[in-house]
Design an enzyme around this catalytic site. Structure first.
Site, PDB file in Angstrom:
ATOM      1  N   THR A  33      35.028  34.940  36.691  1.00 55.15           N
ATOM      2  CA  THR A  33      34.922  35.017  38.142  1.00 55.15           C
ATOM      3  C   THR A  33      36.279  35.410  38.721  1.00 55.15           C
ATOM      4  OG1 THR A  33      33.198  33.313  38.164  1.00 55.15           O
ATOM      5  CG2 THR A  33      34.378  33.690  40.233  1.00 55.15           C
ATOM      6  N   SER A  35      38.650  38.607  41.282  1.00 55.10           N
ATOM      7  CA  SER A  35      38.779  40.005  41.671  1.00 55.10           C
ATOM      8  C   SER A  35      39.117  40.915  40.492  1.00 55.10           C
ATOM      9  CB  SER A  35      39.848  40.155  42.761  1.00 55.10           C
ATOM     10  OG  SER A  35      41.098  39.617  42.328  1.00 55.10           O
ATOM     11  N   THR A  36      39.962  40.458  39.555  1.00 57.58           N
ATOM     12  CA  THR A  36      40.308  41.311  38.419  1.00 57.58           C
ATOM     13  C   THR A  36      39.105  41.492  37.504  1.00 57.58           C
ATOM     14  OG1 THR A  36      42.567  40.460  38.555  1.00 57.58           O
ATOM     15  CG2 THR A  36      41.987  41.689  36.572  1.00 57.58           C
ATOM     16  N   ASP A  88      37.962  36.806  31.459  1.00 62.40           N
ATOM     17  CA  ASP A  88      38.162  36.065  32.697  1.00 62.40           C
ATOM     18  C   ASP A  88      39.571  36.310  33.219  1.00 62.40           C
ATOM     19  OD1 ASP A  88      37.558  34.354  34.792  1.00 62.40           O
ATOM     20  OD2 ASP A  88      36.819  32.748  33.481  1.00 62.40           O
ATOM     21  N   ALA A  90      43.029  34.549  35.574  1.00 66.10           N
ATOM     22  CA  ALA A  90      43.799  33.308  35.626  1.00 66.10           C
ATOM     23  C   ALA A  90      44.680  33.326  36.856  1.00 66.10           C
ATOM     24  CB  ALA A  90      44.646  33.137  34.359  1.00 66.10           C
ATOM     25  N   GLU A 110      33.671  28.283  33.585  1.00 63.90           N
ATOM     26  CA  GLU A 110      34.565  29.195  32.861  1.00 63.90           C
ATOM     27  C   GLU A 110      35.087  28.558  31.573  1.00 63.90           C
ATOM     28  OE1 GLU A 110      36.292  31.697  36.706  1.00 63.90           O
ATOM     29  OE2 GLU A 110      37.345  29.915  36.001  1.00 63.90           O
ATOM     30  N   LYS A 128      51.063  37.071  37.797  1.00 60.50           N
ATOM     31  CA  LYS A 128      50.438  35.832  37.316  1.00 60.50           C
ATOM     32  C   LYS A 128      51.094  35.298  36.047  1.00 60.50           C
ATOM     33  CE  LYS A 128      47.243  36.153  40.522  1.00 60.50           C
ATOM     34  NZ  LYS A 128      45.886  36.591  40.181  1.00 60.50           N
TER      35      LYS A 128
END
Length: 237
Positions: A33, A35-36, A88, A90, A110, A128
Site C-alpha cells: 500500500t 504511492s510508490t 511494498d 516503507a 502488510e 526514506k
C-alpha cells in the site's frame, strides 16, 4: 508540478517500475500500500496486458480497488499462505534493513503478507533511507484497549497520539476496524527490542516496526537518475 514534486515522482516511478520488472510469470505476489507501490501496479498491469500471468494478494482495501482497476487478478492468504514475493513501500529504512511502515495504516496486513513471502521487495525514494530512525512508529490498537495500551506505550518512552482522520471526524479506522496510534520516540536504539516490547502490550495488534526480514529484503531506492539496490550483503557488520 514543481521541480521537487517532479523529482519525487520520478524517483518513485523508477523504484516501482523496477520492482514490477522483477516479477516472473506465474508468481503470487503481495501488493503493498502506498504511492510508490501504485507505480509498481501501473507497470505490472502493462506486463499483464503483454501476457504475464500473476496473482496478487492486496494488503488493503485501497490496493485491492487499484489492482482491480488495473485488471490484476487477486487472491488471498487463505488460498496462498506462502507466496513468491511481496512488494511494498516503507516510511524509513535503516542501515540494517529494519523498516518503519504504517503511514497508510495498513502495516498489520502488510506484515502478514511480508512474513508469507519468500522475497520481500521494498520500494522507496532515497529520502526514506536513513542512518537512524526518526519517523513516528504507527501502532494498531483495539479501540477497547486504547487507553491502557497508550499508557504502556508511554512507559516505553514515546509520546503516543491517536491518528485523526482527514475529511472524517475522529480517529482513523483501519481496514481491520482498529485505531492507529503514532508513537514518537526521542530515539530508537534497539528497533527489534522495541518491536517485541510493543507486541507484548495487551490490545496492541501490530506495530509498524519491521525487523528481522533483512535476509529476504531487497530495497530498491529510486532517484531522478534511476535506481540502486540494497540487500543483506550490503549491511556492514
Amino acid at each position: 508540478m514543481d521541480e521537487k514534486a517532479r523529482a519525487l515522482a520520478a524517483a518513485k516511478s523508477a523504484a516501482g517500475f523496477q520492482a514490477a520488472d522483477m516479477v516472473e510469470d506465474g508468481m503470487v505476489i503481495g501488493l503493498g500500500t502506498g504511492s510508490t507501490v501504485y507505480y509498481m501496479i501501473e507497470r505490472l498491469s502493462a506486463r499483464v496486458r503483454e501476457g504475464l500471468h500473476v496473482t496478487g494478494v492486496p494488503t488493503s482495501f485501497q490496493t485491492a480497488m487499484r489492482a482491480r482497476e488495473y485488471a490484476i487478478p487477486l487472491t488471498t492468504l487463505d488460498d496462498h499462505p506462502i507466496i513468491d514475493m511481496a512488494i511494498d513501500g516503507a516510511d524509513e529504512v535503516d542501515p540494517h534493513l529494519n523498516l518503519i511502515k504504517g503511514r497508510g495504516a495498513a502495516m498489520t496486513r502488510e506484515k502478514c503478507v511480508a512474513a508469507a513471502a519468500f522475497q520481500f521487495i521494498v520500494v522507496v525514494d532515497e529520502a526514506k533511507v536513513v542512518s537512524r530512525f526518526a519517523a513516528p512508529v504507527p501502532v494498531e490498537i483495539l479501540p477497547f484497549a486504547v487507553t491502557p495500551a497508550m499508557a504502556q506505550l508511554r512507559g516505553l518512552g514515546c509520546r503516543p497520539v491517536i491518528r485523526e482522520g482527514v475529511k472524517k471526524d475522529g480517529p482513523v479506522i483501519t481496514d481491520n476496524g482498529n485505531f492507529i496510534v503514532d508513537c514518537t520516540f526521542p530515539s530508537i536504539a534497539d528497533p527489534a527490542g522495541l518491536e517485541k516490547a510493543m507486541a507484548e502490550i495487551p490490545g496492541v495488534v501490530e506495530s509498524g516496526l519491521f525487523c528481522g526480514y533483512a535476509n529476504k529484503i531487497t530495497v530498491i531506492v529510486g532517484n531522478e537518475k534511476g535506481i540502486k539496490k540494497i540487500t543483506s550483503a550490503d549491511i556492514v557488520p
